[in-house]
Structure formats: structure tokens, C-alpha cells
Scaffold this motif. Structure first.
Motif, PDB file in Angstrom:
ATOM      1  N   HIS A 108       0.836  -1.202   0.000  1.00 59.64           N
ATOM      2  CA  HIS A 108       0.000   0.000   0.000  1.00 59.64           C
ATOM      3  C   HIS A 108       0.879   1.265   0.000  1.00 59.64           C
ATOM      4  N   PRO A 109       1.690   1.447  -1.052  1.00 58.77           N
ATOM      5  CA  PRO A 109       2.633   2.571  -1.042  1.00 58.77           C
ATOM      6  C   PRO A 109       1.966   3.943  -0.977  1.00 58.77           C
ATOM      7  N   GLU A 110       0.814   4.112  -1.644  1.00 58.13           N
ATOM      8  CA  GLU A 110       0.125   5.410  -1.584  1.00 58.13           C
ATOM      9  C   GLU A 110      -0.257   5.743  -0.145  1.00 58.13           C
ATOM     10  N   LEU A 111      -0.822   4.763   0.535  1.00 52.91           N
ATOM     11  CA  LEU A 111      -1.242   4.940   1.916  1.00 52.91           C
ATOM     12  C   LEU A 111      -0.049   5.293   2.803  1.00 52.91           C
ATOM     13  N   MET A 112       1.057   4.612   2.604  1.00 52.74           N
ATOM     14  CA  MET A 112       2.233   4.844   3.430  1.00 52.74           C
ATOM     15  C   MET A 112       2.873   6.200   3.152  1.00 52.74           C
ATOM     16  N   ARG A 113       2.795   6.679   1.914  1.00 56.44           N
ATOM     17  CA  ARG A 113       3.338   8.013   1.628  1.00 56.44           C
ATOM     18  C   ARG A 113       2.540   9.094   2.340  1.00 56.44           C
ATOM     19  N   ILE A 114       1.227   8.918   2.398  1.00 55.67           N
ATOM     20  CA  ILE A 114       0.396   9.877   3.129  1.00 55.67           C
ATOM     21  C   ILE A 114       0.715   9.817   4.614  1.00 55.67           C
ATOM     22  N   LEU A 115       0.879   8.617   5.132  1.00 62.10           N
ATOM     23  CA  LEU A 115       1.214   8.457   6.552  1.00 62.10           C
ATOM     24  C   LEU A 115       2.561   9.111   6.856  1.00 62.10           C
ATOM     25  N   ARG A 116       3.549   8.885   5.996  1.00 56.51           N
ATOM     26  CA  ARG A 116       4.879   9.478   6.199  1.00 56.51           C
ATOM     27  C   ARG A 116       4.812  11.007   6.219  1.00 56.51           C
ATOM     28  N   ASP A 117       4.085  11.581   5.259  1.00 55.45           N
ATOM     29  CA  ASP A 117       4.100  13.029   5.085  1.00 55.45           C
ATOM     30  C   ASP A 117       3.133  13.765   6.006  1.00 55.45           C
ATOM     31  N   ARG A 118       2.060  13.095   6.440  1.00 53.86           N
ATOM     32  CA  ARG A 118       1.014  13.785   7.199  1.00 53.86           C
ATOM     33  C   ARG A 118       0.749  13.180   8.571  1.00 53.86           C
ATOM     34  N   GLY A 119       1.385  12.052   8.864  1.00 49.85           N
ATOM     35  CA  GLY A 119       1.037  11.320  10.075  1.00 49.85           C
ATOM     36  C   GLY A 119       1.418  11.993  11.376  1.00 49.85           C
TER      37      GLY A 119
END
Length: 211
Positions: A108-119
Motif C-alpha cells: 500500500h505505497p500510496e497509503l504509506m506516503r500519506i502516513l509518512r508526510d502527514r502522520g
């Protein structure tokens, strides 16, 4: 006895579908570029909805992007929930959460990029993995599995470490994801008061399957 919500009529279904299309478009933008200055017209076109539909659902782009992050966090939490069903040990739940997150950098790379940048701004959010992690921490403290900690403070440390793992997995795909996640989870469990040998054992148990 609780009753289920009444089924949506055609108008309500279309309205929900339009809102979800906008949220999905915002998630894609966050994952691809992170550019929240993009115009509402561009968002509407990506969502394949009319420009005027935007304001039927959101007062501003800020509100939409906040909803997109919340939606991603909740999906993340639900995926982890599905995988850890049947695990009762709070320490094993923490370890599995780390290791499954490392797995999701590939699945789930899209999900993880959002988590990395906004989490980071959502570590104490009421949605997503945070309330689930806080629940497990509180259970672990109450049972004596975790010692010498405050649940809220521990959540900050756990969340920050998890986000660091996500960033590392996305930036260094050459690393062994499960080994890295297990090592970090072991450090976190020791911080939570789990004995070193026990922490090592817990973080090396087989991961639960998809069921």
C-alpha cells in the motif's frame, strides 16, 4: 438492541459516491505530490465530478485534505485490525503493528506516503491507528505487561518511531523490511518495560495471516 441504519436512497448514494470520489482524488494528490495548493477545478476533474459539487461536501480545500488524511488513517487502522484478530498480548499487538506497517510499504505505497508526510500531526488523532494503539497501551499498563510509563507519552514515542519506520522503508527499499521493523519494535517494547529476552521473542513470532 441496536438497529441498523436505514438503507440510503438513490440521492444519498450518489452524494456519498461524489464525496468519496473527492476524498480519493485528494488522497492521490497527497500521495503523488503533496501539493495542497492545487485548484479545486483540478481536484474536481480528477474526481470526475462537477466543479459545483465540491462545495456541496466541503467548505474549503483544507477541509477536503484533512478528510483525505483521516480517510487514509482509518483505512490503515482497519487493515491492521483485520490482520491482528485473535492476538491478545498487548506486546505482540505492538510488534505486529510495526511489522505489518513495514509490509504495507510494498502493498500500500500510496497509503504509506500519506502516513509518512502527514502522520505526525495525527499521532493523537481520534481516527486511524492511534486510538487502537492507545487502547492496547492502556490494556498493557493495566495488566502489568507494560510498566513505568504513561499511555499518552508512550503513544507519542510509539507513533514517532512507527513514522520513522515508514520513512525508512520508503526511502530505503533495499533494507529487509521485516528485520528492520522487528528491531524497532523490540526497542519500543523494551522502552515499555518488557524484559529484553521477552521483547526479542515477541517480535520474532510468525506474523498473522490475512485469514
Amino acid at each position: 438492541m441496536p438497529t441498523s441504519a436505514p438503507p440510503m436512497n438513490r440521492f444519498e448514494r450518489r452524494r456519498a459516491e461524489t464525496r468519496q470520489a473527492l476524498v480519493r482524488a485528494a488522497r492521490q494528490i497527497l500521495a503523488e505530490t503533496g501539493d495542497t495548493s492545487v485548484s479545486i477545478q483540478v481536484i474536481a476533474e480528477r474526481a470526475d465530478v462537477g466543479f459545483g459539487s465540491f462545495y456541496n461536501h466541503f467548505a474549503s480545500k483544507t477541509e477536503l485534505f484533512d478528510a483525505a488524511v483521516t480517510d487514509a488513517l482509518e483505512e490503515f487502522g482497519q487493515i491492521i485490525d483485520e490482520r491482528v484478530q485473535g492476538i491478545d498480548d498487548p506486546a505482540e499487538l505492538v510488534a505486529a503493528g510495526f511489522r505489518l506497517t513495514a509490509e504495507m510499504a510494498d502493498s500500500h505505497p500510496e497509503l504509506m506516503r500519506i502516513l509518512r508526510d502527514r502522520g505526525l500531526a495525527h499521532i493523537h488523532s481520534e481516527r486511524g491507528l492511534s486510538p487502537r494503539a492507545l487502547r492496547d497501551l492502556e490494556i498493557g499498563i493495566a495488566s502489568g505487561r507494560f510498566t513505568g510509563i504513561n499511555a499518552i507519552t508512550a503513544l507519542s514515542a510509539l507513533g514517532g518511531t512507527l513514522l520513522s519506520l515508514v520513512a525508512l522503508r520508503l526511502d530505503r527499499p533495499d533494507l529487509d523490511g521485516d528485520e528492520t521493523a522487528s528491531d524497532l519494535a523490540e526497542m519500543v517494547l523494551r522502552m515499555l518495560g518488557v524484559a529484553p529476552d521477552d521483547a526479542h521473542d515477541v517480535t520474532r513470532r510468525p506474523l498473522p495471516g490475512l485469514g
